[in-house]
Design an enzyme around this catalytic site. Structure first.
Site, PDB file in Angstrom:
ATOM      1  N   GLY A  71      -2.833  -0.064   5.332  1.00  0.00           N
ATOM      2  CA  GLY A  71      -1.301   0.120   5.795  1.00  0.00           C
ATOM      3  C   GLY A  71      -0.747   1.478   5.531  1.00  0.00           C
ATOM      4  O   GLY A  71      -0.313   2.206   6.351  1.00  0.00           O
ATOM      5  N   HIS A  72      -0.892   1.617   4.227  1.00  0.00           N
ATOM      6  CA  HIS A  72      -0.239   2.877   3.808  1.00  0.00           C
ATOM      7  C   HIS A  72      -0.985   3.882   4.489  1.00  0.00           C
ATOM      8  O   HIS A  72      -0.272   5.225   4.835  1.00  0.00           O
ATOM      9  CB  HIS A  72      -0.342   2.974   2.421  1.00  0.00           C
ATOM     10  CG  HIS A  72       0.657   2.067   1.430  1.00  0.00           C
ATOM     11  ND1 HIS A  72      -0.084   1.122   0.833  1.00  0.00           N
ATOM     12  CD2 HIS A  72       1.888   1.846   1.457  1.00  0.00           C
ATOM     13  CE1 HIS A  72       0.841   0.321   0.160  1.00  0.00           C
ATOM     14  NE2 HIS A  72       1.929   0.720   0.601  1.00  0.00           N
TER      15      HIS A  72
ATOM     16  N   LEU B 142      -2.206   1.447  -2.904  1.00  0.00           N
ATOM     17  CA  LEU B 142      -2.227   1.981  -1.640  1.00  0.00           C
ATOM     18  C   LEU B 142      -3.408   0.986  -0.866  1.00  0.00           C
ATOM     19  O   LEU B 142      -4.277   0.881  -1.425  1.00  0.00           O
ATOM     20  CB  LEU B 142      -2.449   3.350  -1.308  1.00  0.00           C
ATOM     21  CG  LEU B 142      -1.416   4.150  -2.214  1.00  0.00           C
ATOM     22  CD1 LEU B 142      -1.836   5.811  -1.810  1.00  0.00           C
ATOM     23  CD2 LEU B 142      -0.120   4.121  -1.548  1.00  0.00           C
TER      24      LEU B 142
END
Ligand code: PAF
Length: 288
Positions: free
Chosen positions: A36-37, A33
Site C-alpha cells: 500500500g505504501h 512498509l
C-alpha cells in the site's frame, strides 16, 4: 537515497529543492512498509521531481491502552524498500526531535472525527493533524499522498489543508486489493485461515451496497441493513457498517452526491476496515 533525522536538516534540504524549482511529493508513513505504501511512492515518483518519505511512529495519535509500544517497526527493511521504490529522501526522526518541548499549540480537528474509526479513538485525529502540520512545514511538499483505505484520514487531511490555506495538493490513492478483493493490510497476516477465507465478505458487502445504489436505492438504512446481513455471515464482530457524505462525513436521509460506504469488522486477532466511494449522479432538480 539520503536519510536525515533532524527537523533542521530535512527543512533545509526541502527548501533548497523548492528554491531550485523542483516539485516534492511527500509520503508520510509510520513505517513497516507494505505494498500500500509502495503504491503511494510509485504515484509520487511519477508526479514529482523529488520523493520524500517520513517514517515516524507518532506517539500523539495513540490513545492510552493503544499499541504504541507494540506497533511493528523494522527500519532496516523499510530503508531497503524505500530505496528500491525510488524514494530520494527518507526522514526518520525520533519522538524527541518531533516533540522537542511540551506542546504550546496542537491542532484540534472539529469535524469529520466523531464517526467511523474516530468514534472509538478520541484525540487520534488531533495527533494525526498535529504531526502532519509539523511534517508539512518540514518537507515543503508540492503534493501529499494518502491511501484511500484510511478514507477518514484523507477527509481530515482535506479539512486541514483547506482550513489552513496550505498550498499543497492532496492526492488520494486507491486501495490495493488481493485478487479476491480483500484490501491489502499488514493486519491481514493476523487472520486465521478460516477468517482469511471469510474476509473478502467486507468488499463483497460494499459492492452489494454500490449495486443497490446503482439500482436506484437511496435509503441508507436499507443499504446498511443488507450490508450487515452479509457481514453477519462471517465469524467477525461488526464494529460499524455506515454510509455518510464524503468528505464531510455527515449523515444523510436520502443519498446523493459523493458518499462513502465504510465497514469495520473485528476478527479474533485483526480488525479489518474497508470502504468504497460512490458518486451518485444528482437528478435534474437537485442539479439546478
Ligand atoms: O497513516 C499513517 O501512517 C499516519 O496516520 C500518518 C499519516 C503517517 C501520520 O502519523
Amino acid at each position: 537515497m539520503i536519510e536525515v533525522h533532524t527537523a533542521k536538516d530535512i527543512q533545509k534540504l526541502a527548501k533548497n529543492y523548492r528554491k531550485k524549482g523542483k516539485t516534492i511529493g511527500f509520503v508520510p508513513t509510520m513505517g513497516f512498509l507494505h505494498e500500500g505504501h509502495m503504491s503511494l511512492v510509485k504515484k509520487a515518483r511519477k508526479d514529482n521531481d523529488i520523493v520524500v518519505m517520513s517514517i515516524f511512529v507518532n506517539p500523539m495519535q495513540f490513545g492510552p491502552g493503544e499499541d504504541y509500544d507494540a506497533y511493528p517497526r523494522d527500519l532496516e527493511r523499510d530503508r531497503t524498500l524505500a530505496e528500491e521504490g525510488g524514494v530520494d529522501v527518507l526522514f526518520t526522526p525520533g519522538a524527541e526531535e518531533m516533540y522537542q518541548q511540551e506542546s504550546t499549540v496542537i491542532v484540534n480537528v472539529k469535524k469529520r472525527t466523531d464517526v467511523l474509526c474516530g468514534r472509538s479513538r478520541e484525540g487520534h485525529f488531533d495527533g494525526v493533524a498535529t504531526v502532519l502540520t509539523k511534517l508539512f512545514n518540514l518537507t515543503s511538499p508540492t503534493r501529499v499522498y494518502f491511501g484511500m483505505k484510511d478514507a477518514q484520514q484523507v477527509a481530515v487531511v482535506d479539512g486541514l489543508l483547506n482550513d489552513f490555506f496550505m498550498d499543497i495538493e492532496l492526492i488520494p490513492v486507491d486501495t490495493m486489493r488481493e485478487d479476491d478483493g480483500l484490501a491489502k493490510s499488514s493486519r491481514n497476516v493476523n487472520l486465521s485461515a478460516s477468517e482469511r477465507s471469510e474476509a473478502p465478505a467486507l468488499y463483497q458487502a460494499l459492492q452489494q451496497g454500490a449495486r443497490l445504489i446503482r439500482e436506484g436505492e437511496r435509503n441508507p438504512d436499507a443499504i446498511k441493513k443488507e450490508i450487515r446481513t452479509l457481514l453477519e455471515k462471517t465469524s467477525g464482530v461488526i464494529d460499524y457498517a455506515d454510509i455518510y457524505s464524503y468528505p464531510d462525513l455527515e449523515t444523510m436521509e436520502t443519498l446523493s452526491g459523493k458518499i462513502i460506504i465504510a465497514v469495520a469488522v473485528q476478527f479474533s486477532k485483526a480488525r479489518l476496515i474497508d470502504n468504497i466511494i460512490v458518486n451518485i449522479p444528482l437528478d435534474q432538480k437537485e442539479d439546478l
